[in-house]
Motif scaffolding. Structure first.
Motif, short mmCIF file in Angstrom:
data_model
loop_
_atom_site.label_atom_id
_atom_site.label_comp_id
_atom_site.label_asym_id
_atom_site.label_seq_id
_atom_site.Cartn_x
_atom_site.Cartn_y
_atom_site.Cartn_z
N ARG A 163 0.82 -1.22 0.00
CA ARG A 163 0.00 0.00 0.00
C ARG A 163 0.85 1.27 0.00
O ARG A 163 0.56 2.22 -0.72
CB ARG A 163 -0.88 0.03 1.25
CG ARG A 163 -2.08 -0.84 1.19
CD ARG A 163 -3.03 -0.29 0.14
NE ARG A 163 -4.29 -0.99 0.23
CZ ARG A 163 -5.46 -0.39 0.47
NH1 ARG A 163 -5.51 0.91 0.63
NH2 ARG A 163 -6.56 -1.09 0.52
N ILE A 164 1.87 1.27 0.85
CA ILE A 164 2.71 2.47 0.97
C ILE A 164 3.44 2.73 -0.35
O ILE A 164 3.47 3.86 -0.85
CB ILE A 164 3.70 2.33 2.16
CG1 ILE A 164 2.92 2.29 3.49
CG2 ILE A 164 4.72 3.47 2.16
CD1 ILE A 164 3.76 1.93 4.71
N SER A 165 3.99 1.67 -0.93
CA SER A 165 4.72 1.84 -2.17
C SER A 165 3.78 2.26 -3.30
O SER A 165 4.12 3.11 -4.12
CB SER A 165 5.44 0.53 -2.53
OG SER A 165 6.49 0.79 -3.42
N GLU A 166 2.59 1.68 -3.33
CA GLU A 166 1.57 2.08 -4.32
C GLU A 166 1.31 3.59 -4.21
O GLU A 166 1.34 4.32 -5.20
CB GLU A 166 0.25 1.34 -4.07
CG GLU A 166 -0.91 1.88 -4.89
CD GLU A 166 -2.28 1.42 -4.39
OE1 GLU A 166 -2.40 1.01 -3.22
OE2 GLU A 166 -3.23 1.46 -5.19
N TYR A 167 1.09 4.03 -2.97
CA TYR A 167 0.76 5.43 -2.73
C TYR A 167 1.90 6.35 -3.19
O TYR A 167 1.67 7.33 -3.92
CB TYR A 167 0.47 5.63 -1.24
CG TYR A 167 0.10 7.04 -0.87
CD1 TYR A 167 -1.19 7.51 -1.05
CD2 TYR A 167 1.06 7.91 -0.36
CE1 TYR A 167 -1.53 8.80 -0.72
CE2 TYR A 167 0.74 9.21 -0.02
CZ TYR A 167 -0.56 9.66 -0.20
OH TYR A 167 -0.89 10.95 0.12
N LEU A 168 3.12 6.04 -2.76
CA LEU A 168 4.24 6.93 -3.06
C LEU A 168 4.59 6.91 -4.54
O LEU A 168 4.87 7.95 -5.15
CB LEU A 168 5.46 6.55 -2.20
CG LEU A 168 5.24 6.69 -0.68
CD1 LEU A 168 6.46 6.19 0.08
CD2 LEU A 168 4.93 8.14 -0.29
N MET A 169 4.56 5.73 -5.16
CA MET A 169 4.87 5.64 -6.59
C MET A 169 3.80 6.37 -7.42
O MET A 169 4.12 7.02 -8.42
CB MET A 169 4.95 4.17 -7.03
CG MET A 169 6.12 3.43 -6.42
SD MET A 169 7.47 3.26 -7.60
CE MET A 169 8.65 2.29 -6.68
N THR A 170 2.55 6.27 -7.00
CA THR A 170 1.47 6.97 -7.71
C THR A 170 1.69 8.48 -7.65
O THR A 170 1.57 9.19 -8.64
CB THR A 170 0.10 6.59 -7.12
OG1 THR A 170 -0.04 5.18 -7.20
CG2 THR A 170 -1.05 7.24 -7.87
N LYS A 171 2.03 8.94 -6.44
CA LYS A 171 2.29 10.38 -6.27
C LYS A 171 3.47 10.81 -7.14
O LYS A 171 3.44 11.89 -7.76
CB LYS A 171 2.63 10.68 -4.80
CG LYS A 171 1.44 10.56 -3.88
CD LYS A 171 0.61 11.82 -3.99
CE LYS A 171 -0.57 11.79 -3.04
NZ LYS A 171 -1.52 12.85 -3.38
N LEU A 172 4.52 10.00 -7.18
CA LEU A 172 5.70 10.35 -7.99
C LEU A 172 5.35 10.36 -9.47
O LEU A 172 5.77 11.25 -10.21
CB LEU A 172 6.85 9.37 -7.70
CG LEU A 172 7.51 9.58 -6.33
CD1 LEU A 172 8.40 8.40 -5.97
CD2 LEU A 172 8.32 10.88 -6.30
N ASN A 173 4.55 9.38 -9.91
CA ASN A 173 4.07 9.38 -11.30
C ASN A 173 3.37 10.68 -11.63
O ASN A 173 3.56 11.25 -12.71
CB ASN A 173 3.09 8.22 -11.51
CG ASN A 173 3.76 7.00 -12.10
OD1 ASN A 173 4.65 7.12 -12.95
ND2 ASN A 173 3.35 5.83 -11.66
N GLU A 174 2.56 11.17 -10.66
CA GLU A 174 1.79 12.38 -10.88
C GLU A 174 2.66 13.62 -11.05
O GLU A 174 2.24 14.58 -11.68
CB GLU A 174 0.81 12.60 -9.71
CG GLU A 174 -0.41 11.70 -9.79
CD GLU A 174 -1.25 11.70 -8.51
OE1 GLU A 174 -2.13 10.84 -8.41
OE2 GLU A 174 -1.00 12.54 -7.62
N ILE A 175 3.88 13.59 -10.47
CA ILE A 175 4.74 14.76 -10.67
C ILE A 175 5.74 14.52 -11.80
O ILE A 175 6.71 15.26 -11.97
CB ILE A 175 5.48 15.19 -9.38
CG1 ILE A 175 6.43 14.09 -8.87
CG2 ILE A 175 4.50 15.62 -8.30
CD1 ILE A 175 7.62 14.64 -8.11
#
Ligand code: UDP
Length: 265
Positions: A56-68
């Motif tokens: 979950r944590i990695s999903e969240y952080l990677m998604t945020k990074l994708n967004e930037i």
């Protein structure tokens, strides 16, 4: 929930994760285990529920990074312990970014843990368990052909962007991003261009996170140093990120690549 049962081919088993063949070419399924190791495999244990939290944590952080605009291998989460990722050619380098002195840097240079660095430092380690992941310089990396100079430049620039973004994100939830480790891989796009993207995972397994007020460690150091409350620390990081997994009522995901959730997990 729509579940398909099919045994997938296991391609690689690491210390904390297993990689299975993905449903489509160019994809893999990354399974997060509860196993924990430290000190180059000398200390072994399990942290109950860690795999679920790190997924979950990695999903969240990677998604945020994708967004930037930081390209990552993350595609989507499949279920509690698995995520669909892009298959990459892994660059055999561990990229460590540091903001505060801790761990091996404190030990190697005799600088007290907690010393704030005058600027962020990027270090490279050669990914090789037998050798204990020795530290290397950009000279070694280019001379031995692990990555070429332009690739290293791209890796450095991505690592520093990730550091800036994640430092702010964690500070916003009362956590200091002391240091972390990233891995990168190569992908070939449809136009034939090669791109470097972020791979592996970002979780308390490979970040040092300290509570801003108490300096309490909220990461794998609790396991490494036998500080106790390891599961609780991982849970607290997830909770502060606002992604505490809902209470699990169903069966856990078996480690045989046989389960896959279709659609939105
Ligand atoms: N790290 C990691 N995998 C490794 C080595 C380090 O994820 O094989 C992470 C570690 O969790 C920390 C950062 O990289 O956040 C820096 O680790 P350090 O070099 O201080 O080594 P350690 O103290 O973990 O041996």
């Amino acid at each position: 929930m729509n579940i398909r049962m099919n045994r997938r081919r296991r391609l690689y088993e690491g210390k904390a994760k297993v990689l299975f063949e993905g449903p489509e070419p160019g994809t893999l399924v990354q399974y997060f285990k509860d196993d924990a190791t430290a000190f180059n495999n000398q200390k072994k244990g399990t942290i109950t529920g860690k795999g679920v939290l790190n997924n979950r944590i990695s999903e969240y952080l990677m998604t945020k990074l994708n967004e930037i605009g930081v390209p990552t291998h993350f595609m989507r989460r499949l279920n509690m312990r698995e995520q669909l990722i892009r298959k990459v050619e892994i660059i055999p380098i561990e990229v460590v970014v540091r903001n505060v002195v801790a761990g091996s840097l404190a030990k190697r240079l005799g600088i007290p843990e907690g010393t704030v660095l005058p600027r962020s430092i990027v270090e490279f380690y050669y990914k090789n368990d037998q050798l204990g992941d020795p530290m290397v310089s950009d000279e070694h990396i280019t001379a031995f052909g692990w990555a070429c100079a332009p690739e290293l430049e791209e890796i450095m620039s991505l690592a520093l962007r990730v550091n800036d973004y994640l430092s702010g994100l964690f500070l916003g939830i009362g956590l200091k991003l002391v240091d972390f480790k990233l891995e990168f891989g190569r992908v070939w796009e449809e136009d034939g261009m090669m791109r470097i993207i972020l791979a592996d995972e970002i979780s308390p397994d490979n970040c040092r996170l300290w509570d801003v007020r108490s300096n309490e460690k909220m990461d794998k150091d609790r396991f490494r140093q036998d500080l106790g409350k390891v599961e609780e620390a991982y849970q607290e990081v997830a909770r502060r990120l606002g992604i505490m997994p809902e209470m699990v009522t169903g069966a856990d995901v078996p480690l045989d690549g046989s389960i896959e959730t279709i659609g939105k997990a």
